[in-house]
Write an enzyme that holds these catalytic residues in place. Structure first.
Site, PDB file in Angstrom:
ATOM      1  N   ARG A 162      -3.255   1.539  -9.352  1.00 52.76           N
ATOM      2  CA  ARG A 162      -2.467   2.585  -8.715  1.00 52.76           C
ATOM      3  C   ARG A 162      -1.102   2.814  -9.399  1.00 52.76           C
ATOM      4  O   ARG A 162      -0.575   3.736  -9.455  1.00 52.76           O
ATOM      5  CB  ARG A 162      -2.117   1.958  -7.307  1.00 52.76           C
TER       6      ARG A 162
ATOM      7  N   LYS B 115      -5.933  -2.715  -6.606  1.00 55.05           N
ATOM      8  CA  LYS B 115      -6.307  -2.011  -5.303  1.00 55.05           C
ATOM      9  C   LYS B 115      -7.752  -1.198  -5.611  1.00 55.05           C
ATOM     10  O   LYS B 115      -8.563  -1.438  -6.413  1.00 55.05           O
ATOM     11  CB  LYS B 115      -5.004  -1.293  -4.775  1.00 55.05           C
TER      12      LYS B 115
ATOM     13  N   ASP C 243       0.829  -1.256  -0.128  1.00 57.28           N
ATOM     14  CA  ASP C 243       0.196   0.065  -0.015  1.00 57.28           C
ATOM     15  C   ASP C 243       0.649   1.289   0.026  1.00 57.28           C
ATOM     16  O   ASP C 243       0.244   2.316  -0.004  1.00 57.28           O
ATOM     17  CB  ASP C 243      -0.956  -0.101   1.172  1.00 57.28           C
TER      18      ASP C 243
HETATM   19  C1  S3P Z   1      -4.681  -6.235   3.823  1.00 56.70           C
HETATM   20  C2  S3P Z   1      -4.065  -6.652   2.833  1.00 56.70           C
HETATM   21  C3  S3P Z   1      -3.702  -6.202   1.518  1.00 56.70           C
HETATM   22  C4  S3P Z   1      -3.436  -4.560   1.516  1.00 56.70           C
HETATM   23  C5  S3P Z   1      -4.676  -3.998   2.165  1.00 56.70           C
HETATM   24  C6  S3P Z   1      -4.849  -4.498   3.756  1.00 56.70           C
HETATM   25  C7  S3P Z   1      -5.335  -6.676   4.757  1.00 56.70           C
HETATM   26  O1  S3P Z   1      -4.356  -6.621   0.425  1.00 56.70           O
HETATM   27  O2  S3P Z   1      -3.355  -3.981   0.357  1.00 56.70           O
HETATM   28  O3  S3P Z   1      -5.009  -2.775   2.195  1.00 56.70           O
HETATM   29  O4  S3P Z   1      -5.739  -5.875   5.999  1.00 56.70           O
HETATM   30  O5  S3P Z   1      -5.383  -7.996   4.959  1.00 56.70           O
HETATM   31  P1  S3P Z   1      -3.999  -7.703  -0.333  1.00 56.70           P
HETATM   32  O6  S3P Z   1      -4.231  -9.097   0.600  1.00 56.70           O
HETATM   33  O7  S3P Z   1      -4.987  -7.852  -1.540  1.00 56.70           O
HETATM   34  O8  S3P Z   1      -2.673  -7.842  -0.749  1.00 56.70           O
END
Ligand code: S3P
Length: 446
Positions: free
Chosen positions: A350, A346, A319
């Protein structure tokens, strides 16, 4: 009324000490595990952003008692499971919210219908539906595994699932479903992703084994486990702290401290990368808070150098690439970010939006399917121009990143849909103004 645009312009140095808002990942999990547990969970420091408020409302819809006691203080009374919601569950902009809740809900014999805002309705849910389907859940959804979607759970079977992409959301959805699956669940992750679900499950009294073996990390959760309510202190979100810290690095004369920031080893990729770039960052007062490491982190204005970011670091800073791209714009030389294809799914694409925004601000960028390269402006007499109005597609991190760029660029930078910043960082504008930033609601730069 929320402004249609926000504009950031160059001002004096940024100075001061702030507290980052509560970690978004941990906040979602605290509410969901609290609702699945039996008894009371008291949460302090919960992020009161729009995403997490949606999850709080969803937990009430699934039958938990959810009460706000004060600033960041919440009480969840879990009933040991979910009951069928009376209406559609709207998760707003929150990918983490909807994916984790679908996993948790799959464990119960009921139907639940999920939807979200336009961004969430465009995001892939197949990555979660695939393992849940293997466990025995069924669903009806829009083409391509998109929301709105009705999920029918119950009578789940054991699964051993190797994550095809490094996703903590998918891992967590399978583990939460596994809590109520015959024989539990095993997730194998070839690349380690944030482990808040594993840590928090233990905090709620679950038995869970994590071992490194051959193909990666094996997370083994026996089935038929009961969770007990607990107390949770949510640490400061490193993904939000990244904004004031990078703002200090790129704005001459600045020194900013963020207190109580989460330093989980699977979340510190940005700090490592900024260190490689020569950033003057110090970490003090390292302590343990509720099973997670937190510390106070100070960033001072620095002459940054471009770097090649190791692709294996991507899961620990996925992120943070938008704000890293801003730091890279102010560095000397090229910063190459490879292996970041996940950025395209996302809240927005991005890679595409950062490439477009930086290019509009006069920065050299190269975009490839899984790579973003930023040619830093601080070489010779080149400066970061700014002077652009940026389309954010309602993505909070795209908006905040470009506002930080505007704070140190030659000309102001505007972003649209600034109201979306509240999904993850409701106090962002006030905090940055308190540090000395100039952010206004004036006419958008075009
Ligand atoms: C998160 C995992 C990430 C991240 C998101 C929060 C989480 O996503 O980008 O903002 O809290 O498990 P992904 O699991 O799709 O990589």
């Amino acid at each position: 009324m929320t402004a249609a645009h926000l504009t950031a312009r160059r001002a004096g140095p940024l100075r001061g000490t702030v507290r980052a808002p509560g970690d978004k990942s941990i906040s979602h999990r605290a509410l969901i595990l609290g609702a699945l547990a039996t008894g009371v969970t008291e949460i302090e420091g919960l992020l009161e952003g729009d995403d997490v408020k949606r999850t709080a409302a969803a937990m009430a819809a699934f039958g938990a008692g959810v009460e706000r006691l004060g600033d960041g203080k919440w009480r969840v009374e879990g009933r040991g499971g979910f009951s069928e919601p009376a209406d559609v569950v709207d998760c707003g902009n929150a990918g983490t919210g909807v994916r984790l809740i679908m996993g948790a809900a799959a464990g119960f014999d009921m139907a639940a219908t999920f939807t979200g805002d336009a961004s969430l309705r465009g995001r892939p849910m197949n990555r979660v539906l695939k393992p849940l389907g293997e466990m025995g859940a069924t669903w009806l959804c829009k083409a391509g595994g998109r929301l709105p979607l009705t999920l029918k759970g119950g009578n789940l079977r054991h699964i051993v699932y190797t994550l095809p992409e490094p996703s903590a959301q998918v891992k967590s959805a399978v583990l939460l479903a596994g809590l109520h699956a015959e024989g539990g669940a095993e997730v194998i992750e070839p690349e380690a992703t944030r482990d808040h679900t594993e840590r928090m499950l233990r905090g709620f009294g679950a038995e869970i084994e994590v071992r490194e073996a051959g193909a990666g990390r094996h997370i083994v959760l026996p089935g038929g486990q009961k969770l007990r309510g607990t107390r949770i202190h949510v640490p400061g979100d490193p993904s939000s702290a990244a904004f004031p810290l990078v703002a200090a690095l790129v704005t001459p004369g600045s020194e900013v401290t963020v207190v109580g920031m989460l330093l989980n080893p699977l979340r510190i990729g940005l700090l490592e990368t900024l260190g490689d770039m020569g950033a003057d960052i110090s970490v003090t007062n390292v302590r343990d808070e509720g099973g997670e490491t937190v510390a106070d982190v100070t960033a001072r204005h620095s002459e940054l150098e471009g770097v090649e970011v190791p692709p294996e670091r991507a899961p620990s800073m996925i992120d943070e690439y938008p704000i890293l791209a801003v730091a890279a714009a102010f560095a000397a030389g090229k910063t190459v970010m490879r292996g970041i294809g996940e950025m395209r799914v996302k809240e927005s694409d991005r890679i595409a939006l950062m490439a477009a925004g930086l290019a509009a601000c006069g920065i050299g960028v190269e975009e490839e399917p899984e790579t973003l390269t930023v040619i830093g402006a601080k070489r010779g007499n080149h400066l970061v121009g700014g002077g652009a109005g940026v389309t954010t597609h309602g993505d909070h991190r795209i908006a905040m990143s470009h506002l930080i760029l505007g704070m140190a660029a030659e000309e102001p930078v505007s972003v649209d849909e600034p109201g979306m910043i509240a999904t993850s960082f409701p106090g962002f504008v006030g905090m940055m103004r308190g540090l000395g930033a100039e952010i206004g609601e004036d006419q958008a730069v075009r």
